[in-house]
Design a protein around this motif. Structure first.
Motif, short mmCIF file in Angstrom:
data_model
loop_
_atom_site.label_atom_id
_atom_site.label_comp_id
_atom_site.label_asym_id
_atom_site.label_seq_id
_atom_site.Cartn_x
_atom_site.Cartn_y
_atom_site.Cartn_z
N PRO A 146 0.76 -0.97 -0.06
CA PRO A 146 -0.08 -0.30 -0.48
C PRO A 146 0.74 1.10 -0.51
CG PRO A 146 -1.11 -1.20 1.29
CD PRO A 146 0.81 -2.12 1.61
N VAL A 147 0.58 2.37 -0.53
CA VAL A 147 1.17 3.89 -0.81
C VAL A 147 -0.08 4.66 -0.04
CG1 VAL A 147 1.88 2.78 -2.94
CG2 VAL A 147 -0.11 4.18 -2.80
N ALA A 148 0.49 5.76 0.22
CA ALA A 148 0.36 7.04 0.46
C ALA A 148 -0.28 8.04 -0.03
CB ALA A 148 0.86 7.50 1.70
N PHE A 149 -1.27 8.64 0.47
CA PHE A 149 -2.33 9.20 -0.65
C PHE A 149 -2.14 11.17 -0.01
CE2 PHE A 149 -2.65 6.13 -3.66
CZ PHE A 149 -3.43 6.29 -4.38
N GLY A 150 -1.79 10.98 1.20
CA GLY A 150 -2.40 12.15 2.12
C GLY A 150 -3.53 12.14 1.94
N ALA A 151 -4.43 10.96 2.62
CA ALA A 151 -5.45 11.16 3.17
C ALA A 151 -6.20 10.43 3.99
CB ALA A 151 -6.27 9.75 1.59
N GLY A 152 -5.41 10.65 4.70
CA GLY A 152 -5.73 10.09 6.40
C GLY A 152 -5.74 9.38 6.77
N GLU A 153 -7.28 9.15 7.76
CA GLU A 153 -7.70 8.24 7.81
C GLU A 153 -7.69 6.52 6.93
OE1 GLU A 153 -11.65 8.50 9.35
OE2 GLU A 153 -10.69 9.13 10.24
N ASN A 154 -8.14 7.06 5.55
CA ASN A 154 -8.08 5.93 4.66
C ASN A 154 -7.08 6.36 4.16
OD1 ASN A 154 -11.46 6.49 4.94
ND2 ASN A 154 -11.48 8.40 3.62
N ASP A 155 -5.58 6.45 4.25
CA ASP A 155 -4.20 5.38 3.82
C ASP A 155 -4.33 4.75 4.46
OD1 ASP A 155 -3.21 7.38 1.65
OD2 ASP A 155 -2.50 9.30 3.18
N PRO A 156 -3.39 3.61 3.94
CA PRO A 156 -2.74 3.58 2.45
C PRO A 156 -3.67 3.09 1.70
CG PRO A 156 -1.99 1.76 3.96
CD PRO A 156 -2.81 2.07 4.86
N VAL A 157 -3.24 3.17 0.45
CA VAL A 157 -4.16 2.89 -0.78
C VAL A 157 -3.36 1.70 -1.06
CG1 VAL A 157 -5.38 3.43 -3.08
CG2 VAL A 157 -5.55 5.12 -0.83
N ASP A 158 -4.51 0.15 -1.44
CA ASP A 158 -4.07 -0.69 -2.30
C ASP A 158 -4.68 -1.14 -3.50
OD1 ASP A 158 -5.72 -1.56 -0.28
OD2 ASP A 158 -4.70 -3.55 0.24
N VAL A 159 -6.36 -0.72 -3.74
CA VAL A 159 -6.44 -1.28 -4.12
C VAL A 159 -7.28 0.29 -5.48
CG1 VAL A 159 -9.16 -1.73 -5.30
CG2 VAL A 159 -7.64 -3.03 -3.14
N VAL A 160 -6.99 0.00 -6.58
CA VAL A 160 -6.81 1.63 -7.13
C VAL A 160 -8.11 1.25 -8.28
CG1 VAL A 160 -6.10 3.56 -8.88
CG2 VAL A 160 -4.64 2.34 -6.65
N ILE A 161 -8.39 1.90 -8.55
CA ILE A 161 -9.93 1.86 -10.35
C ILE A 161 -9.36 3.29 -11.21
CG2 ILE A 161 -11.67 2.00 -11.34
CD1 ILE A 161 -11.97 -0.34 -9.43
N ALA A 162 -8.92 3.35 -12.18
CA ALA A 162 -8.68 4.49 -13.22
C ALA A 162 -9.97 4.24 -13.95
CB ALA A 162 -7.63 4.89 -13.50
N TYR A 163 -10.66 5.65 -14.13
CA TYR A 163 -11.54 5.60 -15.35
C TYR A 163 -12.40 7.01 -15.95
CZ TYR A 163 -17.09 5.60 -15.92
OH TYR A 163 -18.09 6.13 -17.36
N GLY A 164 -11.99 6.57 -17.07
CA GLY A 164 -12.71 8.14 -17.83
C GLY A 164 -13.96 7.79 -18.90
N SER A 165 -14.35 8.93 -18.82
CA SER A 165 -15.59 8.76 -19.29
C SER A 165 -15.82 9.81 -20.44
CB SER A 165 -16.81 9.07 -18.26
OG SER A 165 -18.50 9.35 -19.05
N PRO A 166 -16.12 9.82 -21.66
CA PRO A 166 -16.06 10.72 -23.05
C PRO A 166 -17.25 11.68 -22.57
CG PRO A 166 -17.50 8.89 -24.07
CD PRO A 166 -16.88 8.54 -22.97
N GLU A 167 -18.14 11.96 -21.59
CA GLU A 167 -19.36 12.93 -21.41
C GLU A 167 -19.33 13.12 -19.96
OE1 GLU A 167 -22.58 10.80 -22.88
OE2 GLU A 167 -21.79 10.30 -24.54
#
Length: 148
Positions: A86-107
């Protein structure tokens, strides 16, 4: 919807990245290789975190990278990364992160249905923990199908 967007090439499990920016860029590579975005979208995802902060960390251990449609989305797309460390995102108590989704929508409103589905998944007890244990694309798809 998420399972429809995830092909075997859009899922990378137990990958190693040194920080949140590397996670964003790795996820961006997957979206780019799948033909869903232009290269500038990757930079836009990183810039969004730099300027807006870690609001993309939606719950403990989970982040959703995205940017504006006009930043280079060609078609609706998504990818999934799980991080072996897991890596830190600077998200306080929700850190660290170990699951990531990236998403894109054209609209600009195209993300609403996706976010509704994602919220439903994240609210299900144990979903993220089960996702963390997946070791193959097939296991991820099976888990997502069970959640429908």
């Amino acid at each position: 919807m998420l399972q429809e967007l995830l092909s075997p090439n859009q899922v990378v499990l137990q990958t190693v990245v040194p920080d949140w920016e590397a996670a964003a860029r790795r996820a961006g590579e997957l979206l780019l290789s799948g033909g869903g975005i232009e290269p500038r979208y990757v930079d836009a995802m990183v810039d969004t975190v730099r300027t807006e902060g870690a609001y993309i960390v939606l719950t403990k251990g989970f982040a959703l990278f995205h940017a504006r449609p006009e930043c280079g989305v060609l078609r609706e797309c998504a990818c999934l990364l799980t991080l072996s460390h897991p890596v830190a995102f600077g998200a306080g108590e929700n850190d660290p992160v170990d699951v990531v989704i990236a998403y894109g929508s054209p609209e600009s409103d195209g993300h609403v249905r996706f976010l509704q589905e994602l919220a439903g998944l994240l609210m299900r007890p144990g979903f993220l923990d089960e996702l963390r244990t997946c070791r193959s694309y097939t296991e991820v798809k099976h888990l997502l199908m069970q959640q429908e």
